[in-house]
Enzyme design. Structure first.
Site, short mmCIF file in Angstrom:
data_model
loop_
_atom_site.label_atom_id
_atom_site.label_comp_id
_atom_site.label_asym_id
_atom_site.label_seq_id
_atom_site.Cartn_x
_atom_site.Cartn_y
_atom_site.Cartn_z
N LYS A 114 2.86 11.46 6.83
CA LYS A 114 2.03 11.29 8.02
C LYS A 114 2.56 12.07 9.23
O LYS A 114 2.33 13.26 9.33
CB LYS A 114 1.87 9.81 8.35
CG LYS A 114 1.04 9.05 7.29
CD LYS A 114 0.66 7.68 7.77
CE LYS A 114 0.08 6.81 6.67
NZ LYS A 114 -1.33 7.05 6.42
N ASP B 162 9.55 2.91 1.83
CA ASP B 162 8.38 3.72 2.13
C ASP B 162 8.12 3.60 3.64
O ASP B 162 7.56 2.61 4.11
CB ASP B 162 7.18 3.23 1.32
CG ASP B 162 5.91 4.05 1.63
OD1 ASP B 162 5.90 4.79 2.63
OD2 ASP B 162 4.93 3.92 0.86
N PHE C 252 0.87 -1.19 0.00
CA PHE C 252 0.00 0.00 0.00
C PHE C 252 0.90 1.22 0.00
O PHE C 252 1.62 1.48 0.95
CB PHE C 252 -0.95 0.05 1.20
CG PHE C 252 -1.88 1.23 1.08
CD1 PHE C 252 -3.07 1.13 0.37
CD2 PHE C 252 -1.54 2.46 1.62
CE1 PHE C 252 -3.90 2.24 0.21
CE2 PHE C 252 -2.36 3.57 1.45
CZ PHE C 252 -3.54 3.46 0.75
C1 PLP Z 1 3.12 3.03 3.54
C2 PLP Z 1 2.25 4.12 3.01
N1 PLP Z 1 2.63 4.80 1.93
C3 PLP Z 1 1.90 5.80 1.42
C4 PLP Z 1 0.70 6.16 1.99
C5 PLP Z 1 -0.12 7.28 1.40
O1 PLP Z 1 -0.14 8.38 2.23
P1 PLP Z 1 -1.26 9.52 2.01
O2 PLP Z 1 -2.56 8.94 2.47
O3 PLP Z 1 -0.80 10.66 2.88
O4 PLP Z 1 -1.26 9.85 0.57
C6 PLP Z 1 0.26 5.47 3.13
C7 PLP Z 1 -1.04 5.82 3.78
O5 PLP Z 1 -1.61 5.07 4.52
C8 PLP Z 1 1.05 4.43 3.66
O6 PLP Z 1 0.66 3.72 4.73
#
Ligand code: PLP
Length: 428
Positions: free
Chosen positions: A284, A255, A170
């Site tokens: 976040k 990530d 994700f």
């Molecule tokens: C590992 C990871 N990458 C990217 C994102 C995307 O972040 P955003 O919702 O701020 O676009 C998330 C969101 O949950 C995430 O958990």
């Protein structure tokens, strides 16, 4: 660390929809939770399925709904609220900056951005920062940077660069990102998708090795897969990814948008294996739960491939975001939040171990972060979350019967114990 002040209930605390509300509605009379939930239906896209609670105020680990009922926040905005709601140091930084300057765009310099980038580079041990806003934007930006690096430095033929990703990933919601998701709900109906991605099973170094070739710009993985249910790879996997990508001459992009910034008991989840990726994606909690702040952080030879006009964002690197981001990095630089996550994480693990066999069929936890599998006979993750809501605990399901626990790192031992006790009651 300044202890967050508890919010004081001000409402009637009566059942849903029966209170009069205590917030000031901008137009007309204050509306109850039930009225506000009903009011959303015709005017808001139904891209979420929130629990039926309408939050009006929050402080620390506690939130309060419009009727004045209090809840312990065990989700923390999917880890965007690692420092709790309205941490005093972060609120102060935001207030201070609001009174000075909020936005310039990157057409001009602002006096906050250099300090933010210096602090973040120092915290992560990397060289350069590309400031963005949301997590998905950081991922998109990381993909762009990796491709540019592949063409300019690795000399991959034009438009041939590939990026290897993991099954169950994700990384956000843009069309490029959902195109390499294997979650049908996220992907189906949104094509056509960008080419150039290869998917291999997570936690499988042999499969990764087989997928990497001379066209590979990068391997993009979550060091712990949060949305998939807090899946923690085997010890040695991250080290293996590091060695493999170095050998193959491609980038390792980690990530850490959900796993990073203290959540797992270390600043980054890759720190558990003392691994330094080439590119780090943060978001976040970097915005302290106040403003959207994300970043691509990398070595100079990687981020240095970008030139003027090749990437940008009107709000990326704005002075308000930079001031809050700097204050976040200052909190993390003390090491106190990482320590708390590690210590309280041990309590979380032993609490969950005690519930295993009593409604919990399994769990995965690192620091103050756990994916908890509930016996499907007791209900879906959604149903368990709704029952916990009635007990005053906010959590959210991930998939099927799995719920995720990710409280603010400011939670106390007693508060954590009380949340686990509520879970025990709900499961009984
Ligand atoms: C590992 C990871 N990458 C990217 C994102 C995307 O972040 P955003 O919702 O701020 O676009 C998330 C969101 O949950 C995430 O958990």
């Amino acid at each position: 660390m300044t202890a967050p002040t508890r919010i004081v209930p001000t409402g009637t605390g009566t059942g849903p929809g029966t209170g009069t509300g205590t917030g000031t509605a901008p137009v007309g009379a204050p509306r109850s939770s039930a009225e506000l939930i009903r009011a959303e239906r015709p005017v808001l896209a139904h891209n979420y399925h929130p629990l039926p609670v309408v939050v009006a105020r929050a402080e620390g680990v506690w939130v309060e709904d419009v009727e004045g009922r209090r809840y312990l926040d065990m989700l923390a905005g999917y880890s965007a609220l690692n420092f709790g709601h309205r941490h005093p140091a972060l609120i102060e930084a935001a207030h201070r900056q609001l009174d000075q300057l909020t936005l310039t765009s990157r057409a001009f310099h602002n006096d906050q951005l250099a300090g933010f980038a210096e602090r973040l580079a120092e915290l992560t041990g990397l060289d350069m920062v590309l400031p963005m806003n949301t997590g998905a934007e950081a991922v998109e930006s990381g993909i762009k940077v990796a491709r540019k690096w592949a063409y300019d430095v690795k000399r991959v033929p034009a438009d041939q660069a590939t990026i290897v990703v993991a099954g169950g990933n994700f990384h956000g919601r843009t069309t490029t990102i959902v195109g390499f998701s294997d979650d049908d709900t996220a992907r189906v109906g949104f094509g056509p998708f960008a080419p150039g991605f290869r998917t291999v099973p997570y936690n499988d170094l042999a499969a990764l090795e087989a997928a990497v070739d001379e066209t590979t710009a990068a391997v993009l993985i979550e060091p712990i897969q949060g949305e998939a249910g807090v899946l923690i790879p085997d010890d040695g996997y991250l080290t293996g990814v590091r060695e493999l990508t170095r050998r193959a001459g491609c980038l390792f992009i980690a990530d850490e948008i959900q796993s990073g910034l203290g959540r797992t008991g270390t600043t980054l989840a890759v720190d558990h294996e003392s691994v330094v990726p080439d590119v780090l994606l943060l978001g976040k909690a970097l915005g302290g739960g106040i403003v959207p702040v994300s970043a691509v952080v990398a070595r100079r030879d990687v981020l240095g491939v970008l030139g003027p006009g090749q990437h940008g964002s009107t709000f990326g690197g704005n002075p308000l975001a930079a001031a809050v981001g700097s204050a976040v990095v200052e909190l993390l630089a003390t090491g106190e939040f990482q320590r708390r996550a590690a210590e309280l994480g041990a309590e979380l693990r032993s609490g969950l171990a005690a519930l295993t066999g009593k409604g919990v069929t399994g769990f995965r936890a690192r620091g103050l972060w756990a994916g908890v599998d509930i016996d499907p006979a007791l209900g879906t993750g959604r149903e368990i979350s709704e029952r916990l809501l009635k007990e005053g605990i906010l959590v959210k399901d991930t998939h099927g019967s799995t719920i995720r626990l990710a409280p603010p790192l400011t939670i106390t031992s007693e508060e954590l114990a009380s949340a686990l006790h509520c879970l025990e009651r709900v499961l009984a």
